[in-house]
Design a protein around this motif. Structure first.
Motif, PDB file in Angstrom:
ATOM      1  N   GLN A   1      10.777  -1.691 -10.198  1.00 19.17           N
ATOM      2  CA  GLN A   1      11.433  -2.873 -10.881  1.00 19.17           C
ATOM      3  C   GLN A   1      10.411  -4.531 -10.438  1.00 19.17           C
ATOM      4  O   GLN A   1       9.575  -4.385  -9.189  1.00 19.17           O
ATOM      5  CB  GLN A   1      12.903  -2.832  -9.334  1.00 19.17           C
ATOM      6  N   VAL A   2      10.913  -5.106 -11.232  1.00 15.91           N
ATOM      7  CA  VAL A   2       9.572  -6.480 -11.509  1.00 15.91           C
ATOM      8  C   VAL A   2      11.087  -7.502 -10.620  1.00 15.91           C
ATOM      9  O   VAL A   2      11.953  -7.835 -11.940  1.00 15.91           O
ATOM     10  CB  VAL A   2       8.770  -7.061 -12.360  1.00 15.91           C
ATOM     11  N   GLY A   3      10.153  -8.013 -10.017  1.00 16.64           N
ATOM     12  CA  GLY A   3      11.211  -9.401  -9.824  1.00 16.64           C
ATOM     13  C   GLY A   3      10.961 -10.459  -9.819  1.00 16.64           C
ATOM     14  O   GLY A   3       9.565 -10.255  -9.688  1.00 16.64           O
ATOM     15  N   ASP A   4      10.852 -11.841  -8.952  1.00 13.50           N
ATOM     16  CA  ASP A   4      10.491 -12.935  -9.225  1.00 13.50           C
ATOM     17  C   ASP A   4       9.826 -12.915  -7.948  1.00 13.50           C
ATOM     18  O   ASP A   4      10.019 -13.968  -7.189  1.00 13.50           O
ATOM     19  CB  ASP A   4      10.912 -14.083  -9.665  1.00 13.50           C
ATOM     20  N   GLY A   5       8.481 -12.898  -7.925  1.00 14.33           N
ATOM     21  CA  GLY A   5       7.834 -12.384  -6.765  1.00 14.33           C
ATOM     22  C   GLY A   5       7.665 -11.151  -6.171  1.00 14.33           C
ATOM     23  O   GLY A   5       6.880 -11.465  -5.066  1.00 14.33           O
ATOM     24  N   TRP A   6       7.878 -10.274  -6.455  1.00 18.48           N
ATOM     25  CA  TRP A   6       7.909  -9.355  -5.833  1.00 18.48           C
ATOM     26  C   TRP A   6       8.421  -7.881  -6.748  1.00 18.48           C
ATOM     27  O   TRP A   6       8.633  -7.905  -8.131  1.00 18.48           O
ATOM     28  CB  TRP A   6       8.692  -8.750  -5.235  1.00 18.48           C
ATOM     29  N   LEU A   7       8.077  -6.935  -6.301  1.00 22.90           N
ATOM     30  CA  LEU A   7       8.182  -5.073  -7.532  1.00 22.90           C
ATOM     31  C   LEU A   7       8.888  -4.558  -6.452  1.00 22.90           C
ATOM     32  O   LEU A   7       8.936  -4.767  -5.240  1.00 22.90           O
ATOM     33  CB  LEU A   7       6.661  -5.000  -7.530  1.00 22.90           C
ATOM     34  N   ARG A   8       9.409  -3.751  -6.411  1.00 26.53           N
ATOM     35  CA  ARG A   8       9.942  -2.872  -5.629  1.00 26.53           C
ATOM     36  C   ARG A   8       9.869  -1.085  -6.611  1.00 26.53           C
ATOM     37  O   ARG A   8       9.746  -1.175  -7.520  1.00 26.53           O
ATOM     38  CB  ARG A   8      11.101  -2.641  -5.652  1.00 26.53           C
ATOM     39  N   LEU A   9       9.500  -0.028  -5.228  1.00 28.51           N
ATOM     40  CA  LEU A   9       9.497   0.861  -6.047  1.00 28.51           C
ATOM     41  C   LEU A   9       9.355   2.633  -4.887  1.00 28.51           C
ATOM     42  O   LEU A   9       9.995   2.253  -3.731  1.00 28.51           O
ATOM     43  CB  LEU A   9       8.092   1.070  -5.971  1.00 28.51           C
ATOM     44  N   THR A  10       9.973   4.036  -5.553  1.00 29.95           N
ATOM     45  CA  THR A  10      10.541   4.521  -3.885  1.00 29.95           C
ATOM     46  C   THR A  10       8.641   4.109  -3.587  1.00 29.95           C
ATOM     47  O   THR A  10       7.643   4.343  -3.909  1.00 29.95           O
ATOM     48  CB  THR A  10      10.658   5.557  -5.341  1.00 29.95           C
ATOM     49  N   GLN A  11       9.202   4.924  -2.141  1.00 28.94           N
ATOM     50  CA  GLN A  11       8.284   5.623  -1.586  1.00 28.94           C
ATOM     51  C   GLN A  11       7.122   6.319  -1.146  1.00 28.94           C
ATOM     52  O   GLN A  11       7.846   7.735  -1.467  1.00 28.94           O
ATOM     53  CB  GLN A  11       8.789   5.248   0.106  1.00 28.94           C
ATOM     54  N   ASP A  12       6.113   6.418  -1.329  1.00 27.96           N
ATOM     55  CA  ASP A  12       4.741   7.557  -1.224  1.00 27.96           C
ATOM     56  C   ASP A  12       3.657   6.707  -0.987  1.00 27.96           C
ATOM     57  O   ASP A  12       3.515   5.729  -1.584  1.00 27.96           O
ATOM     58  CB  ASP A  12       5.247   7.014  -3.297  1.00 27.96           C
ATOM     59  N   TYR A  13       3.508   7.269   0.424  1.00 27.67           N
ATOM     60  CA  TYR A  13       2.124   7.281   1.064  1.00 27.67           C
ATOM     61  C   TYR A  13       1.179   6.480   0.351  1.00 27.67           C
ATOM     62  O   TYR A  13       0.197   6.035  -0.106  1.00 27.67           O
ATOM     63  CB  TYR A  13       2.237   7.891   2.677  1.00 27.67           C
ATOM     64  N   VAL A  14       0.715   7.638  -0.461  1.00 23.17           N
ATOM     65  CA  VAL A  14      -0.948   7.406  -1.990  1.00 23.17           C
ATOM     66  C   VAL A  14      -0.709   6.099  -2.316  1.00 23.17           C
ATOM     67  O   VAL A  14      -1.261   4.860  -2.032  1.00 23.17           O
ATOM     68  CB  VAL A  14      -0.517   8.483  -2.749  1.00 23.17           C
ATOM     69  N   LEU A  15      -0.001   5.495  -2.994  1.00 21.22           N
ATOM     70  CA  LEU A  15       0.519   4.487  -3.891  1.00 21.22           C
ATOM     71  C   LEU A  15       0.237   2.916  -2.234  1.00 21.22           C
ATOM     72  O   LEU A  15       0.209   2.203  -3.026  1.00 21.22           O
ATOM     73  CB  LEU A  15       2.364   3.942  -4.419  1.00 21.22           C
ATOM     74  N   LYS A  16       1.351   3.354  -1.436  1.00 20.68           N
ATOM     75  CA  LYS A  16       1.018   2.126  -0.685  1.00 20.68           C
ATOM     76  C   LYS A  16       0.056   2.204   0.292  1.00 20.68           C
ATOM     77  O   LYS A  16      -0.382   0.790   0.216  1.00 20.68           O
ATOM     78  CB  LYS A  16       1.564   3.121   0.956  1.00 20.68           C
ATOM     79  N   ASP A  17      -1.024   3.408   0.068  1.00 20.27           N
ATOM     80  CA  ASP A  17      -2.737   2.657   0.624  1.00 20.27           C
ATOM     81  C   ASP A  17      -3.499   2.206  -1.095  1.00 20.27           C
ATOM     82  O   ASP A  17      -4.241   1.657  -0.308  1.00 20.27           O
ATOM     83  CB  ASP A  17      -2.994   4.074   0.605  1.00 20.27           C
ATOM     84  N   MET A  18      -2.901   2.662  -1.509  1.00 21.43           N
ATOM     85  CA  MET A  18      -3.391   1.598  -3.034  1.00 21.43           C
ATOM     86  C   MET A  18      -2.850   0.539  -3.332  1.00 21.43           C
ATOM     87  O   MET A  18      -3.820  -0.214  -3.536  1.00 21.43           O
ATOM     88  CB  MET A  18      -3.086   2.629  -4.317  1.00 21.43           C
ATOM     89  N   LEU A  19      -1.819   0.174  -2.730  1.00 19.46           N
ATOM     90  CA  LEU A  19      -1.511  -1.423  -2.919  1.00 19.46           C
ATOM     91  C   LEU A  19      -2.005  -2.533  -1.649  1.00 19.46           C
ATOM     92  O   LEU A  19      -2.547  -3.317  -1.835  1.00 19.46           O
ATOM     93  CB  LEU A  19       0.156  -1.841  -2.882  1.00 19.46           C
ATOM     94  N   LEU A  20      -1.647  -1.333  -0.469  1.00 21.18           N
ATOM     95  CA  LEU A  20      -2.837  -2.495   0.325  1.00 21.18           C
ATOM     96  C   LEU A  20      -3.877  -2.495   0.420  1.00 21.18           C
ATOM     97  O   LEU A  20      -5.021  -3.731   0.537  1.00 21.18           O
ATOM     98  CB  LEU A  20      -2.509  -1.266   1.890  1.00 21.18           C
TER      99      LEU A  20
END
Length: 79
Positions: free
Chosen positions: A52-71
Motif C-alpha cells: 500500500q502506497v500512501g503520501d510519504g509512507w509504504l505499508r506491507l505485511t510483516q516479514d523479517y527478511v523484508l524488514k532487514d532489507m528496508l532497514l
C-alpha cells in the motif's frame, strides 16, 4: 490500526453474510525523502510484495527478511 470488514453480502435467496476481516500485522515504512521511499517501493515491487502506497509512507505485511532489507536501505520501519 483501522478496523476493516463489516460489509454485508446478500444472496439471491435472501441469506445475509457479514464480512469479518482478519487481523494482519503490518509494517509502516518511512524515509528521509520521497526518492528514498520510491527506491524502497521499487525493491519491494521487484519482489512482487503486495504494497500500500500512501503520501510519504509504504505499508506491507510483516516479514523479517523484508524488514532487514528496508532497514539496510535506510528506512524507518514501524510495526
Amino acid at each position: 490500526m483501522k478496523q476493516r470488514g463489516g460489509d454485508l453480502l446478500k444472496s439471491d435467496g435472501g441469506l445475509v453474510i457479514q464480512v469479518i476481516a482478519a487481523y494482519e500485522p503490518v509494517y509502516d515504512v518511512f524515509a528521509a525523502d520521497q526518492k528514498a521511499l520510491m527506491c524502497a517501493a521499487y525493491h519491494l515491487g521487484n519482489r512482487h510484495v503486495p504494497l500500500q502506497v500512501g503520501d510519504g509512507w509504504l505499508r506491507l505485511t510483516q516479514d523479517y527478511v523484508l524488514k532487514d532489507m528496508l532497514l539496510g536501505l535506510g528506512m524507518r520501519v514501524v510495526e
